[in-house]
Scaffold this motif. Sequence first.
Motif, PDB file in Angstrom:
ATOM      1  N   ILE A 126       0.822  -1.302  -0.174  1.00  0.00           N
ATOM      2  CA  ILE A 126       0.039  -0.175   0.034  1.00  0.00           C
ATOM      3  C   ILE A 126       1.065   1.198  -0.145  1.00  0.00           C
ATOM      4  O   ILE A 126       0.604   2.151  -0.844  1.00  0.00           O
ATOM      5  N   TRP A 127       1.940   1.189   0.913  1.00  0.00           N
ATOM      6  CA  TRP A 127       2.698   2.520   1.145  1.00  0.00           C
ATOM      7  C   TRP A 127       3.638   2.539  -0.202  1.00  0.00           C
ATOM      8  O   TRP A 127       3.885   3.719  -0.879  1.00  0.00           O
ATOM      9  N   SER A 160       4.876   7.803  -7.258  1.00  0.00           N
ATOM     10  CA  SER A 160       4.377   8.741  -8.137  1.00  0.00           C
ATOM     11  C   SER A 160       5.415   9.732  -8.261  1.00  0.00           C
ATOM     12  O   SER A 160       5.936   9.954  -7.199  1.00  0.00           O
ATOM     13  N   TYR A 205       3.044  12.843  -2.119  1.00  0.00           N
ATOM     14  CA  TYR A 205       1.851  12.573  -1.537  1.00  0.00           C
ATOM     15  C   TYR A 205       1.277  13.213  -0.381  1.00  0.00           C
ATOM     16  O   TYR A 205       0.046  13.803  -0.203  1.00  0.00           O
ATOM     17  N   TYR A 206       2.379  13.539   0.422  1.00  0.00           N
ATOM     18  CA  TYR A 206       2.128  14.386   1.559  1.00  0.00           C
ATOM     19  C   TYR A 206       2.752  15.775   1.491  1.00  0.00           C
ATOM     20  O   TYR A 206       2.785  16.522   2.397  1.00  0.00           O
ATOM     21  N   GLU A 221       3.074   1.480  -3.060  1.00  0.00           N
ATOM     22  CA  GLU A 221       2.055   1.892  -4.237  1.00  0.00           C
ATOM     23  C   GLU A 221       1.735   3.257  -4.002  1.00  0.00           C
ATOM     24  O   GLU A 221       1.949   4.251  -4.953  1.00  0.00           O
ATOM     25  N   ARG A 222       1.437   4.015  -2.804  1.00  0.00           N
ATOM     26  CA  ARG A 222       0.949   5.505  -2.585  1.00  0.00           C
ATOM     27  C   ARG A 222       2.297   6.145  -2.888  1.00  0.00           C
ATOM     28  O   ARG A 222       1.689   7.219  -3.356  1.00  0.00           O
ATOM     29  N   VAL A 228      -3.962  14.819   1.017  1.00  0.00           N
ATOM     30  CA  VAL A 228      -4.766  14.099   1.957  1.00  0.00           C
ATOM     31  C   VAL A 228      -4.727  14.726   3.593  1.00  0.00           C
ATOM     32  O   VAL A 228      -5.572  14.177   4.275  1.00  0.00           O
TER      33      VAL A 228
END
Length: 198
Positions: free
Chosen positions: A4-5, A11, A15-16, A7-8, A184
């Motif tokens: 999950i992480w 990119s 993300y954060y 994948e998160r 997020v």
Amino acid sequence: MENIWNERFNSEEYYYGEEPNVFIQQQAFRLEPSQKVIAFAEGEGRNAVFLAKRNLEVTAIDYAESGLQKAKKLAQMHGVDIHTQKIDLMVEDVASEEYDAAIMVFGHFHKNAQTMVLNKMKKAIKPKGILMLEVFSNEQLKYGTGGPPELDMLYEPKDILAWCEDHEVIHFFYGEQERVAGKVHNGLAHVIQLVLRK
């Protein structure tokens, strides 16, 4: 959970976000240049890079390789160096009394692992070392502005205070803070903050 992480963080976009956590910015004055800092569950490196820019020697640990690669990239963009280590805190240990400070921002762990992670943070720092922590409290579910959607992955203030009992607590806060971290974590949040001296 590792997938999950991975994948998160896999990119181009952070993300954060790329800006450091506000609490770490506010508390960084406690750290002196050239001190060694370990950043737990550091993800894409925004806090590690901020501290490296303050002439601290920073090691970012996480168990998502994609996050650590982005942390290195962010450090290069800012003209600083950081060390990275892929560590699964559920099964792997950390070096003992090697660092002057340990930080963790929004480390998402199940309740049955939270004390273990805090103990590993404490173990990593030298006597008189500093531990800094900001996590989502159990009240965060009502806010819907980020963090795990399960109560079991949020933190209880009484648990953290009980863990602190034999240590010098420099700063403790339980309440609302405005937080903007990427897309997020956005808006008013309910957090626990701790600064402790070993």
